[in-house]
Design a protein around this motif. Structure first.
Motif, PDB file in Angstrom:
ATOM      1  N   ILE A  80      40.474  22.706 -13.426  1.00  0.00           N
ATOM      2  CA  ILE A  80      41.529  22.382 -12.268  1.00  0.00           C
ATOM      3  C   ILE A  80      41.808  23.526 -11.635  1.00  0.00           C
ATOM      4  N   LEU A 103      44.602  24.710  -8.899  1.00  0.00           N
ATOM      5  CA  LEU A 103      46.039  24.302  -8.391  1.00  0.00           C
ATOM      6  C   LEU A 103      46.441  25.534  -7.122  1.00  0.00           C
ATOM      7  N   ILE A 163      44.536  17.377 -16.993  1.00  0.00           N
ATOM      8  CA  ILE A 163      43.765  18.036 -17.990  1.00  0.00           C
ATOM      9  C   ILE A 163      42.411  17.451 -18.510  1.00  0.00           C
ATOM     10  N   SER A 199      39.721  17.170 -16.250  1.00  0.00           N
ATOM     11  CA  SER A 199      38.852  18.300 -16.050  1.00  0.00           C
ATOM     12  C   SER A 199      38.080  18.424 -17.335  1.00  0.00           C
ATOM     13  N   SER A 203      52.736  29.651 -12.635  1.00  0.00           N
ATOM     14  CA  SER A 203      51.938  28.415 -12.579  1.00  0.00           C
ATOM     15  C   SER A 203      51.550  28.124 -14.235  1.00  0.00           C
ATOM     16  N   THR A 204      51.125  29.013 -14.935  1.00  0.00           N
ATOM     17  CA  THR A 204      50.558  28.544 -16.043  1.00  0.00           C
ATOM     18  C   THR A 204      51.763  28.604 -16.896  1.00  0.00           C
ATOM     19  N   VAL A 210      46.026  24.193 -21.559  1.00  0.00           N
ATOM     20  CA  VAL A 210      46.158  24.991 -20.201  1.00  0.00           C
ATOM     21  C   VAL A 210      45.130  26.272 -19.964  1.00  0.00           C
ATOM     22  N   SER A 236      41.372  24.583 -19.290  1.00  0.00           N
ATOM     23  CA  SER A 236      41.358  23.675 -18.250  1.00  0.00           C
ATOM     24  C   SER A 236      41.319  24.387 -16.748  1.00  0.00           C
ATOM     25  N   ILE A 237      42.277  25.334 -16.619  1.00  0.00           N
ATOM     26  CA  ILE A 237      42.673  26.057 -15.381  1.00  0.00           C
ATOM     27  C   ILE A 237      41.614  26.825 -15.035  1.00  0.00           C
ATOM     28  N   VAL A 264      44.226  29.493  -9.583  1.00  0.00           N
ATOM     29  CA  VAL A 264      45.449  29.231  -8.887  1.00  0.00           C
ATOM     30  C   VAL A 264      45.718  29.976  -7.709  1.00  0.00           C
TER      31      VAL A 264
END
Length: 564
Positions: free
Chosen positions: A315, A317, A401, A404, A422-423, A436, A439-440, A443
């Motif tokens: 992901i 963001l 999520i 992803s 953001s997290t 989290v 997947s991220i 940002v």
């Protein structure tokens, strides 16, 4: 002077080719001069042929932006002649009035002015664009149309009491009302506005354009207040809204064709104490199809984003407040990776721009089509890349999520002030920390600042005492500013660029997310790993002459870690 002679002179001077001359002859309208046709086709500028008129007719060419107009003389001139014949009385000396025109062959207009004003007329040449600017400055947008409406007995003035709906529709469809709304929109598009605000007061109607993120009040005739209801009704008809509903807010949209391109407008109308207030968002597809570097991404941030969007899954963001350019950035990213080899699906609210080769879906919560349900449907549609307009709730976050983690690259936005929060925002929504962290991928936080106008940019040496504490100015470093000119409406700014901070999720930050560490702690580690704050990215752009110190101060706040 034969009309073809100007074309021949242009061809002789190699301003145009023989083929272009022939093309203009074929495309010329019956009453159109060849040089006007060449300008209409975009082959030459109006100034090109005005200079030839000047030589052949011994009439000087002037720049109206550098001339002080005699306002009293203009006020004494019948506005009908000014609007109809596009002539501007500039000044008067010894019984002779100097008049600017872009059509020196309109002898009738000069004769009429001479009789009406009782003075000799001396002509000078100016471009139609400059003449329009002066007319707008002194008479306001739609001045001629308002004058026609007031003098036309066929147009009934709309009162604030509720008229019959049929009468309201008829008034809104009057040619003069249609023309007035068109003029308001065309002026906004010419000025590169992103929004048009129509705001009724008790005794006036204010029209403001948002240009480069800042609202500017435009000049309009005071009589326009009397036609407020007809203007709002016209906009409702265009947007397919309920013309009789004045008690509730309404949203709609419509599309126009202007300057040879399709432009979408998103409309919001709310009831106020003095009538309906309108905001129209102008969605110009050409203005959003930018590359990543055109957005203002440079150096490490550009390399980092290019690396992230090249990944097969995860992901990405983009965060920032409303109006910070998040959608434009996401579209630029999709444009970069778009190809025949991958399937890209988007679910948006609303679809702001239609992108070729990409399947886009508009959410409709009233029938159960939400971001989350749309995303679930996407997973059965064999996508490679998914764009989710916004992660607003736990359900959408979890489906994104899951997408992803099952091998899709997911783009989305969040409303947070910086990258590290953001997290924690996702954790606050109720997403499990391990989801989290796994997947991220990264940002990108951003804001928009105004760019210095290239036409009037100047270098200067700043006073160190007037600079913010976190701006470390290298010795001998010069800064830049705009002095203000016709191109930038004397603001010193033209266009906008982004300032960014890119947080790449490293192993150490992943561990901290799992441990639910605070955004402050995450920021300390991210800074040690090389995170450049938005404000610091802004200072780099200040040094490069892209924007000003004032703009960075306007949109960002000082960070304590930057002072240490």
């Amino acid at each position: 002077m034969a009309s073809a002679s100007v074309g021949e002179v242009l061809q002789k001077r190699r301003v145009i080719t023989a083929a272009q001359h022939k093309q203009a002859k074929a495309a010329r309208k019956s009453s159109e001069r060849i040089e006007q046709c060449l300008a209409r086709l975009g082959i030459i500028n109006e100034r090109d042929y005005l200079e030839i008129y000047s030589e052949q007719l011994s009439i000087p060419v002037v720049d109206l932006s550098e001339i002080t107009i005699d306002a009293e003389l203009l006020k004494a001139t019948p506005s009908k002649v000014v609007h109809r014949d596009r002539v501007i009385p500039i000044d008067q000396h010894n019984g002779t009035i100097r008049v600017a025109t872009n059509n020196p062959f309109n002898v009738y207009a000069f004769d009429e002015l001479r009789m009406l004003m009782g003075a000799k007329i001396e002509t000078v040449l100016a471009t139609g664009e400059e003449i329009s600017r002066v007319i707008k400055q002194y008479y306001g947008v739609g001045g001629h149309t308002i004058e026609a409406m007031l003098s036309d007995s066929a147009v009934e003035v709309v009162r604030e009491v509720d008229p019959d709906n049929a009468d309201l529709i008829e008034q809104a469809q009057e040619a003069t009302v249609v023309k007035l709304v068109n003029e308001i929109l065309l002026e906004a598009i010419r000025d590169r506005a992103s929004d048009v605000h129509i705001e009724p007061g008790e005794n006036d109607l204010r029209i403001r354009y948002r240009i480069d993120g800042v609202l500017h009040t435009t000049n309009v005739p005071p009589e326009i207040r009397r036609f407020h209801a007809a203007i709002v009704s016209r906009i409702k008809i265009l947007s397919n809204l309920n013309i009789a509903e004045k008690r509730l807010p309404q949203d709609g949209s419509f599309r126009i064709r202007a300057q040879n391109r399709d432009i979408d407008l998103r409309v919001s109308i709310i009831p106020t104490a003095f009538g309906g207030a309108v905001v129209m968002r102008i969605l110009d597809k050409q203005s959003v199809l930018l590359s990543l570097d055109q957005l203002g991404l440079i150096d490490e941030a550009l390399a980092g984003v290019e690396h992230l969007i090249a990944q097969p899954y995860g992901i990405i963001l983009v965060t920032g407040p409303t109006g910070s350019g998040k959608t434009t950035t996401l579209y630029a990213a999709l444009n970069t990776i778009r190809s025949d080899d991958i399937k890209i699906l988007t679910v948006e609210d609303p679809i702001e721009y239609y992108l070729e080769g990409i399947q886009q879906m508009q959410i409709k919560p009233q029938i159960g089509l939400t971001f989350a349900s749309g995303l679930r449907a996407f997973l059965r549609h064999d996508p490679d890349v998914i764009l989710v307009g916004e992660i607003r709730d736990l359900e959408t976050a979890e489906v994104a999520i899951n997408a992803s983690l099952t091998g899709h690259l997911v783009f989305s936005t969040l409303h947070t002030n910086d990258a590290v929060t953001s997290t924690t925002r996702l954790l606050d929504m109720g997403v499990e920390p391990f989801l989290v962290s796994s997947s991220i991928g990264g940002v990108l936080a951003q804001r928009l600042v105004r760019s210095i106008c290239r036409s009037c940019r100047e270098e200067y040496t700043p006073d160190p005492n007037e600079l913010p504490a976190d701006l470390k100015l290298p010795e001998g470093q010069k800064l830049f500013r705009g002095t203000g000119c016709r191109d930038c409406r004397n603001s010193g700014y033209r266009g906008r660029i982004g300032i960014f901070e890119l947080l790449t999720i490293t192993d150490q930050i992943r561990d901290m997310i799992v441990q639910r560490r605070s955004a402050t702690e995450l920021l300390v580690v991210a800074r040690k790993e090389g995170l450049k704050l938005m404000r610091e990215d802004g200072w780099v752009k200040v040094f490069k002459g892209m924007t000003t110190v004032d703009e960075i101060i306007r949109v960002t706040k000082i960070d304590a870690s930057a002072l240490s």
